[in-house]
Design an enzyme around this catalytic site. Sequence first.
Site, PDB file in Angstrom:
ATOM      1  CB  SER A  19      -0.935  -0.113   1.327  1.00 27.85           C
ATOM      2  OG  SER A  19      -1.374   1.307   1.348  1.00 27.85           O
ATOM      3  CG  HIS A  29      -3.488  -2.005  -2.046  1.00 36.63           C
ATOM      4  ND1 HIS A  29      -4.560  -2.939  -2.622  1.00 36.63           N
ATOM      5  CD2 HIS A  29      -4.058  -1.203  -1.287  1.00 36.63           C
ATOM      6  CE1 HIS A  29      -5.540  -2.598  -2.060  1.00 36.63           C
ATOM      7  NE2 HIS A  29      -5.347  -1.243  -1.237  1.00 36.63           N
ATOM      8  CG  ASP A  63      -5.158   1.923  -0.065  1.00 38.51           C
ATOM      9  OD1 ASP A  63      -6.111   1.294  -0.463  1.00 38.51           O
ATOM     10  OD2 ASP A  63      -4.165   1.835   0.285  1.00 38.51           O
ATOM     11  CG  MET A 122      -9.037   6.620   0.586  1.00 40.40           C
ATOM     12  SD  MET A 122      -8.282   6.831   2.240  1.00 40.40           S
ATOM     13  CE  MET A 122      -7.399   5.362   2.430  1.00 40.40           C
ATOM     14  CG  HIS A 155      -9.020  -0.430  -2.151  1.00 31.44           C
ATOM     15  ND1 HIS A 155      -8.559  -0.447  -0.774  1.00 31.44           N
ATOM     16  CD2 HIS A 155     -10.273  -0.765  -2.039  1.00 31.44           C
ATOM     17  CE1 HIS A 155      -9.526  -0.823   0.141  1.00 31.44           C
ATOM     18  NE2 HIS A 155     -10.622  -0.708  -0.659  1.00 31.44           N
ATOM     19  CG  MET A 186     -11.488   2.843  -0.071  1.00 32.25           C
ATOM     20  SD  MET A 186     -10.270   2.868   1.089  1.00 32.25           S
ATOM     21  CE  MET A 186      -8.970   2.897  -0.114  1.00 32.25           C
ATOM     22  CG  MET A 205     -11.897  -3.377   3.343  1.00 28.07           C
ATOM     23  SD  MET A 205     -10.297  -2.779   2.535  1.00 28.07           S
ATOM     24  CE  MET A 205      -9.860  -1.673   3.982  1.00 28.07           C
ATOM     25  CG  ASP A 264      -6.402  -3.051   2.000  1.00 29.25           C
ATOM     26  OD1 ASP A 264      -5.314  -2.887   2.716  1.00 29.25           O
ATOM     27  OD2 ASP A 264      -6.849  -2.457   1.345  1.00 29.25           O
TER      28      ASP A 264
HETATM   29  C1  DX5 Z   1      -7.427   1.295   4.112  1.00 28.09           C
HETATM   30  C2  DX5 Z   1      -6.575   0.722   3.028  1.00 28.09           C
HETATM   31  C3  DX5 Z   1      -5.351   0.078   3.212  1.00 28.09           C
HETATM   32  C4  DX5 Z   1      -4.368   0.528   4.302  1.00 28.09           C
HETATM   33  C5  DX5 Z   1      -3.277  -0.459   4.360  1.00 28.09           C
HETATM   34  O1  DX5 Z   1      -8.331   2.045   3.766  1.00 28.09           O
HETATM   35  O2  DX5 Z   1      -7.339   0.365   1.971  1.00 28.09           O
HETATM   36  O3  DX5 Z   1      -4.771  -0.414   2.071  1.00 28.09           O
HETATM   37  O4  DX5 Z   1      -3.860   1.774   3.545  1.00 28.09           O
HETATM   38  O5  DX5 Z   1      -2.267  -0.099   5.173  1.00 28.09           O
HETATM   39  P1  DX5 Z   1      -1.814  -0.705   6.301  1.00 28.09           P
HETATM   40  O6  DX5 Z   1      -1.051  -1.913   6.074  1.00 28.09           O
HETATM   41  O7  DX5 Z   1      -0.986   0.211   7.166  1.00 28.09           O
HETATM   42  O8  DX5 Z   1      -3.072  -1.012   7.344  1.00 28.09           O
HETATM   43 ZN    ZN Z   2      -6.609  -0.551   0.421  1.00 26.33          ZN
END
Ligand code: DX5
Ligand code: ZN
Length: 213
Positions: A7, A31, A33, A35, A64, A66, A135, A173
């Site tokens: 991530s 990965h 993220d 948001m 990913h 969100m 998750m 994740d």
């Molecule tokens: C949370 C994300 C994850 C997260 C993973 O919303 O989807 O991918 O950043 O990071 P760690 O390993 O720090 O939980």
């Molecule tokens: Zn993620």
Amino acid sequence: MTLAAISMLSADFLHLEEDVRFVNRHADIFHLDIMDGVFVPNISYGFPVVESMAEIAEKPMDAHLMIVHPEKYVERFAKAGAAMLSFHLDAAGNPSEVLSLIRSCGMKAGIAINPDIPVERLYPFLDKADFVLVMSVFAGFGGQKFIPESIGRVRTVKDEILRKGCPCQIEVDGGVSAVNAAELREAGADILVSGSAVFRAADPVQVISALRG
Ligand code: DX5
Ligand code: ZN
């Protein structure tokens, strides 16, 4: 073999090139993220960052989402270089349509659920998705504590995948580290996502090898 997806939310954005090259050398998947501050309370990064990473990424990029209205951005992520794209079940009006849109753009299609959504809600999509994202923290922030009940949830989904005989993979994740990786692999995880446990480690390469097992 279980794949290690890193991530990049926990990367050092002042030295992002260095961290991308680290993943190229030592891990399996980027990965990313994404948001939007609406589906989750946090805002991460967007296309300029994804496209810059794509220029030097030598491993597949797994975005990913969100975000609300994930269908709006599917094509754009394909153009930006994503090879895998997941969205949250409860963010899509018609999850099956979004899955097939993702596939039609040449990406692997994934569907994600937060820890408070019964895993059974994934079942109708197991034969339409390339992977499910279970998750193990609530989506929104890196560095949260792993929710131990996630292990049983992975096992339940794995049993259903085996029962159906479909090739759907399981990605896990949130709060994943060397401490819980073995149990998650045994439960059926195919891809383990880890951010803070890798980037904050004294020896990140060792953490990645613990993720892979
Ligand atoms: C949370 C994300 C994850 C997260 C993973 O919303 O989807 O991918 O950043 O990071 P760690 O390993 O720090 O939980
Ligand atoms: Zn993620």
